[in-house]
Design a protein around this motif. Structure first.
Motif, mmCIF file in Angstrom:
data_model
loop_
_atom_site.group_PDB
_atom_site.id
_atom_site.type_symbol
_atom_site.label_atom_id
_atom_site.label_comp_id
_atom_site.label_asym_id
_atom_site.label_seq_id
_atom_site.Cartn_x
_atom_site.Cartn_y
_atom_site.Cartn_z
ATOM 1 N N VAL A 139 25.184 23.918 21.146
ATOM 2 C CA VAL A 139 25.144 22.170 21.269
ATOM 3 C C VAL A 139 24.858 22.395 22.129
ATOM 4 N N CYS A 140 23.347 22.019 22.297
ATOM 5 C CA CYS A 140 21.902 21.490 23.189
ATOM 6 C C CYS A 140 22.020 20.362 24.183
ATOM 7 N N ILE A 141 21.938 20.667 25.468
ATOM 8 C CA ILE A 141 22.264 19.066 25.879
ATOM 9 C C ILE A 141 20.626 18.912 26.940
ATOM 10 N N THR A 142 20.140 18.096 26.696
ATOM 11 C CA THR A 142 18.985 17.999 27.432
ATOM 12 C C THR A 142 18.625 16.495 28.565
ATOM 13 N N LEU A 143 18.073 17.307 29.095
ATOM 14 C CA LEU A 143 17.817 15.713 30.124
ATOM 15 C C LEU A 143 17.204 14.790 29.460
ATOM 16 N N THR A 181 6.254 19.183 37.445
ATOM 17 C CA THR A 181 7.286 19.902 36.476
ATOM 18 C C THR A 181 6.919 20.023 35.347
ATOM 19 N N GLY A 182 6.747 21.319 34.206
ATOM 20 C CA GLY A 182 6.786 20.775 33.045
ATOM 21 C C GLY A 182 7.819 21.444 32.081
ATOM 22 N N GLN A 183 8.242 20.409 31.028
ATOM 23 C CA GLN A 183 9.026 20.697 29.950
ATOM 24 C C GLN A 183 9.528 21.935 29.936
ATOM 25 N N VAL A 184 10.140 22.009 29.286
ATOM 26 C CA VAL A 184 11.187 23.337 28.448
ATOM 27 C C VAL A 184 10.034 23.863 26.848
ATOM 28 N N ASN A 235 13.710 17.442 25.284
ATOM 29 C CA ASN A 235 14.423 16.868 24.812
ATOM 30 C C ASN A 235 13.387 17.038 23.332
ATOM 31 N N GLN A 236 12.874 15.969 23.392
ATOM 32 C CA GLN A 236 12.020 16.657 21.886
ATOM 33 C C GLN A 236 11.525 18.261 21.564
ATOM 34 N N SER A 237 11.449 18.932 22.064
ATOM 35 C CA SER A 237 11.357 20.909 22.570
ATOM 36 C C SER A 237 12.110 21.335 21.855
ATOM 37 N N ASP A 285 21.013 13.988 23.681
ATOM 38 C CA ASP A 285 20.216 13.532 24.638
ATOM 39 C C ASP A 285 20.884 13.587 25.702
ATOM 40 N N SER A 286 21.058 13.682 26.707
ATOM 41 C CA SER A 286 22.220 13.743 28.350
ATOM 42 C C SER A 286 21.986 11.908 28.702
ATOM 43 N N LEU A 287 20.514 11.477 28.348
ATOM 44 C CA LEU A 287 20.110 9.950 29.154
ATOM 45 C C LEU A 287 20.175 10.303 30.762
ATOM 46 N N ASN A 288 20.133 11.715 30.802
ATOM 47 C CA ASN A 288 20.945 11.685 32.127
ATOM 48 C C ASN A 288 19.955 12.573 33.014
#
Length: 282
Positions: free
Chosen positions: A82-86, A59-62, A94-96, A112-115
């Motif tokens: 509001v952008c919610i990431t894995l 799998t590759g990140q967004v 998240n860094q992207s 960062d959802s931390l999830n």
């Protein structure tokens, strides 16, 4: 000015599932074949390929460009974002998002959802609720950060095979686990995967899931709840629901629980047959 919620496909929310929600896909590669998670690769087809192929997919990140495009579209529509990431501990997605937000013309708050999976999903669903209440992007982001630690995620794996194939455990451990029918129970703790325990057999594993719900202090049914299964059938999840009706009855007296499917991001590592649940602690 309205608020637009942007998330990634690791939430296992499918494009179009919620009006106005933007879901950016991670990439999934089976050899030289590259797919967009949830777009040209359905969850069902993913598990068919997972069983058919000898090598595990990647799998590759967004990437930042995909986020930049989404933020530009929000800017054109006059929306804040509001952008919610894995979890940032599981992916560079998240860094992207942070990179893209730094150059955005519109107000963007990255959370960062931390999830991941259903744990990320319930946070996104709560964000959508806050949007409907007319909250601003700053208010929504602050609220999500305040409540994300209250999200509990527990999952029961049906097999150790995919952890072995992914190099997470050794072949000997996987072999013994299969022989003894060991079912590990995992969670997301502080944004990373944590093993909570190991049960002998599926029934004991389902009991261990229920014990984890009780240990968490119960479920806040006033907040989003999600259950999910990995694979082509929800048989194991239905057995868990039948075994634990007393837990779910207060929030869902009609027995109609919100059941979803686990996609490629987590499915690659847990394999078919896993079940998961996410809730806000009471």
């Amino acid at each position: 000015m309205s608020v637009r919620i942007v998330t990634d496909s690791a939430s296992d929310i499918l494009p179009g599932e919620y009006p106005g929600l933007v879901v950016l896909p991670l990439s999934v590669s089976f050899g030289e074949d590259v797919y967009s998670d949830g777009v040209d690769l359905t969850h069902r087809r993913f598990y068919e390929l997972l069983v058919e192929e000898e090598e595990l997919p990647k799998t590759g990140q967004v990437n930042p460009y995909a986020f930049s495009q989404a933020f530009e579209e929000a800017y054109a529509a006059g929306d804040e974002v509001v952008c919610i990431t894995l979890s940032s501990k599981l992916s560079g997605t998240n860094q992207s998002a942070l990179t893209a937000a730094a150059g955005a013309k519109v107000v963007v708050r990255v959370v960062d959802s931390l999830n991941v999976c259903v744990g990320e999903r319930v946070l996104v669903e709560y964000a959508l609720r806050l949007v409907s209440e007319g909250r601003s992007a700053v208010e929504i982001a602050d609220e999500l950060v305040a409540v994300r630690e209250q999200v509990s995620v527990v999952a029961l794996l049906d097999t150790l095979e995919y952890l072995r194939r992914g190099g997470r455990i050794g072949a000997a451990a996987a072999g013994v686990g299969a022989l003894l029918s060991i079912k590990p129970v995992i969670s997301i703790d502080g944004g990373a995967v944590k093993i909570l325990g190991k049960a002998r057999g599926s029934k004991n594993g389902r009991n261990l899931l229920s014990e984890q719900v009780e240990k968490a202090g119960g479920i806040d049914f006033g907040m989003p709840v999600a259950l999910a299964y990995a694979g082509l059938t929800d048989t194991l999840l239905r057995k868990y629901i039948d075994d634990s009706r007393a837990i779910w009855a207060p929030g869902f007296p009609d027995g109609r629980l919100p059941v979803h499917t686990v996609g490629a991001t987590i499915g690659t590592h847990v394999g078919p047959g896993a079940i998961a649940l996410a809730f806000f602690r009471a």
